[in-house]
Write a protein that holds these residues in place. Structure first.
Motif, PDB file in Angstrom:
ATOM      1  N   GLY A 195       0.786  -1.233   0.000  1.00 21.30           N
ATOM      2  CA  GLY A 195       0.000   0.000   0.000  1.00 21.30           C
ATOM      3  C   GLY A 195       0.811   1.273   0.000  1.00 21.30           C
ATOM      4  O   GLY A 195       0.279   2.363   0.245  1.00 21.30           O
ATOM      5  N   VAL A 196       2.107   1.183  -0.300  1.00 18.95           N
ATOM      6  CA  VAL A 196       2.976   2.358  -0.331  1.00 18.95           C
ATOM      7  C   VAL A 196       2.922   3.000  -1.717  1.00 18.95           C
ATOM      8  O   VAL A 196       2.954   2.314  -2.740  1.00 18.95           O
ATOM      9  CB  VAL A 196       4.424   1.962  -0.001  1.00 18.95           C
ATOM     10  CG1 VAL A 196       5.369   3.156  -0.154  1.00 18.95           C
ATOM     11  CG2 VAL A 196       4.517   1.387   1.410  1.00 18.95           C
ATOM     12  N   GLU A 197       2.850   4.328  -1.742  1.00 20.20           N
ATOM     13  CA  GLU A 197       2.959   5.065  -2.999  1.00 20.20           C
ATOM     14  C   GLU A 197       4.438   5.314  -3.278  1.00 20.20           C
ATOM     15  O   GLU A 197       5.144   5.901  -2.452  1.00 20.20           O
ATOM     16  CB  GLU A 197       2.213   6.394  -2.916  1.00 20.20           C
ATOM     17  CG  GLU A 197       2.310   7.220  -4.197  1.00 20.20           C
ATOM     18  CD  GLU A 197       1.710   8.609  -4.075  1.00 20.20           C
ATOM     19  OE1 GLU A 197       1.837   9.391  -5.046  1.00 20.20           O
ATOM     20  OE2 GLU A 197       1.129   8.921  -3.005  1.00 20.20           O
ATOM     21  N   ILE A 198       4.902   4.854  -4.441  1.00 19.49           N
ATOM     22  CA  ILE A 198       6.317   4.973  -4.791  1.00 19.49           C
ATOM     23  C   ILE A 198       6.509   6.101  -5.804  1.00 19.49           C
ATOM     24  O   ILE A 198       5.819   6.161  -6.827  1.00 19.49           O
ATOM     25  CB  ILE A 198       6.851   3.655  -5.388  1.00 19.49           C
ATOM     26  CG1 ILE A 198       6.833   2.554  -4.325  1.00 19.49           C
ATOM     27  CG2 ILE A 198       8.259   3.827  -5.930  1.00 19.49           C
ATOM     28  CD1 ILE A 198       7.762   2.792  -3.166  1.00 19.49           C
ATOM     29  N   ILE A 199       7.460   6.995  -5.520  1.00 19.44           N
ATOM     30  CA  ILE A 199       7.843   8.061  -6.450  1.00 19.44           C
ATOM     31  C   ILE A 199       9.294   7.788  -6.848  1.00 19.44           C
ATOM     32  O   ILE A 199      10.185   7.751  -5.993  1.00 19.44           O
ATOM     33  CB  ILE A 199       7.709   9.456  -5.804  1.00 19.44           C
ATOM     34  CG1 ILE A 199       6.248   9.718  -5.402  1.00 19.44           C
ATOM     35  CG2 ILE A 199       8.163  10.527  -6.779  1.00 19.44           C
ATOM     36  CD1 ILE A 199       5.903   9.296  -3.999  1.00 19.44           C
ATOM     37  N   ARG A 200       9.517   7.580  -8.134  1.00 22.75           N
ATOM     38  CA  ARG A 200      10.828   7.152  -8.617  1.00 22.75           C
ATOM     39  C   ARG A 200      11.711   8.336  -8.994  1.00 22.75           C
ATOM     40  O   ARG A 200      11.230   9.311  -9.564  1.00 22.75           O
ATOM     41  CB  ARG A 200      10.671   6.220  -9.817  1.00 22.75           C
ATOM     42  CG  ARG A 200       9.919   4.928  -9.490  1.00 22.75           C
ATOM     43  CD  ARG A 200       9.686   4.112 -10.761  1.00 22.75           C
ATOM     44  NE  ARG A 200       8.932   2.902 -10.502  1.00 22.75           N
ATOM     45  CZ  ARG A 200       9.400   1.658 -10.638  1.00 22.75           C
ATOM     46  NH1 ARG A 200      10.649   1.473 -11.024  1.00 22.75           N
ATOM     47  NH2 ARG A 200       8.644   0.607 -10.403  1.00 22.75           N
TER      48      ARG A 200
END
Length: 472
Positions: A195-200
């Motif tokens: 459920g983590v939002e990942i920003i690359r």
């Protein structure tokens, strides 16, 4: 054959490996496996690699060597080292990981895995003894290898499914510094499944050597800038082969690897912890587990873990100052059943860090501060010839007058530890530790002091003192 075994696998300049040395050691490994009854004719050996430009060629040469020794090389493509180890152990098969880990792109290496896990120092000696007779043998290119890259990566992602139940990590916004790590896709998938939002950020087409034990000021500035500009709950990354984590808290500060190890031990309820002498001195008093110290290098940590398991410990954790965590037993965490994985893994400490903070109702920065560890720092002098660094440390260790003179600017020496390199405790309580790297021509320097500024000042002064003594 100039390449040699270091603290974790065979290491050397690219030309020292592609000249047939890597292939000779792969042949030697195959012979050792067969002689020890760990592989029969035709047995598979899984081969993975990192993203270095030289890794495909070294992998091909090693595959050919294995094929010529009567084993079946199986391609696992680019993937994290712990994913390869987990997959191979599940198949009761040996494995080779082509990687130089965190060292520069002009160097590379090979990590060797028996069917039951990472090789030990006895295996290293056997392989080294067999390698000369395997050098210069004619070789053919292996037939088209089976491709098991999808299965190997999927198995590692599945390992952590359900690690943080009840939405413990849901809603976190975490940056992922990709650079050229082999762990990018698996790490993103594991975190997103929780459920983590990942920003690359920062994916690179060329290899970038990120050292999680001595994070460069440039990397620190990049990470802090991304965290601040995007208002992130933290940022994560891993080294080239994905077995060492980098974790940055919401303030933009890098969390030390040994602090991550302590968090893992506490979060999992470890009853035994094995860690090198380079890890923070405060660990021993800040967890309920029995703590044992070793030389630097995963083989030494694994040996210590095996001893703890043999003594009946039920939750054995190993970790190094670089943040890589190893497990000696099967452990249930949340809804995930983690089989023993006695090789460095970057994912477990990343998950535990954010889960422990969330469980405590704290930010990551506050949780790390609450550990109450002494302030520690580490760095390295690059391109420092190994022979020179070893000679300097040997002289300082053996010659008391020389040692007193060297450390005079730092204060009186109260205690000397020669477990690995030269570690001195000063009468002030400050600690300064000099250790020649086992993987590259570098001098590693570690310090502990009352403040971060003082710890870093000690390292800076140590750098100057080393250069003064080594090159008067």
């Amino acid at each position: 054959m100039a390449a040699k075994f270091g603290t974790s696998g065979l290491r050397g300049l690219v030309g020292e490996l592609t000249d047939g040395t890597a292939a000779a050691h792969a042949r030697a490994f195959a012979r050792h496996l067969k002689q020890a009854g760990m592989a029969a004719a035709g047995a598979p050996v899984f081969i993975g690699r990192d993203r270095r430009a030289s890794s495909p060629e070294i992998a091909a040469q090693c595959a050919a060597a294995l094929f010529d020794e009567g084993l079946e090389p199986v391609d696992c493509g680019v993937l994290p080292t712990p994913a390869l180890a987990l997959y191979a152990m599940g198949q009761e098969a040996a494995a080779l990981m082509i990687t130089g880990s965190h060292i520069p792109d002009d160097r590379n290496g090979v990590k060797f895995y028996r069917p039951d896990g990472e090789i030990d120092k006895t295996d290293e000696a056997a392989i080294s003894g067999l390698a000369p007779q395997c050098a210069g043998l004619p070789s053919t290119r292996a037939k088209l290898m089976r491709d098991r890259s999808l299965e190997a990566n999927a198995g590692f992602i599945e390992r952590y499914r359900g690690f943080a139940p009840d939405g413990l990590l849901h809603g976190l916004r975490i940056g992922l510094y990709e650079h050229s790590s082999a762990a990018n896709e698996t790490l993103a998938a594991i975190l997103q499944a929780e459920g983590v939002e990942i920003i690359r950020f920062g994916r690179s087409p060329v290899f970038i050597p990120v050292d999680t034990e001595a994070v460069s000021e440039e990397t620190r500035a990049l990470a802090s800038g991304w965290v601040q500009s995007e208002a992130l709950d933290g940022l994560v990354s891993a080294d080239g082969d994905g077995d060492r984590p980098m974790v940055v808290d919401e303030s933009g500060r890098v969390v030390r690897g040994d602090a991550l190890g302590l968090i893992v031990a506490r979060y999992l309820g470890a009853d035994a912890v094995v860690t090198p002498v380079t890890s923070n001195s405060g660990i021993d008093s800040r967890c309920d587990a029995a703590v044992s110290r070793t030389k630097v290098g995963s083989p030494f940590v694994i040996a210590g873990m095996a001893d703890a398991v043999a003594r009946g410990r039920h939750c054995v954790i190993g970790f190094e100052a670089n943040g890589g965590v190893l497990t000696g037993n099967s452990i249930r965490v949340g809804n995930a059943d983690l089989s023993a994985l006695p090789t460095r893994d970057s994912v477990l400490p990343i998950l535990c860090a954010f889960a422990a903070a969330r469980q405590a109702g704290q930010s990551l920065c506050a949780h790390v501060s609450g550990l109450g560890l002494p302030v520690a720092a580490s760095d390295r002098i690059e391109n420092f010839p190994t022979a020179e660094s070893q000679a300097l440390v040997a002289h300082l260790s053996q010659d008391e007058a020389m040692r007193q003179d060297f450390f005079e600017p730092f204060g009186q020496v109260a205690h000397v530890d020669l477990t690995d390199g030269l570690r001195v405790v000063l009468e002030s309580g400050n600690i300064l530790h000099l250790r020649p790297s086992g993987n590259a021509p570098e001098m590693r320097v570690y310090s502990e002091a009352a403040t971060e500024a003082l710890a870093r000042d000690i390292i800076a002064k140590a750098f100057a003192r080393i250069r003064q003594v080594a090159h008067p």
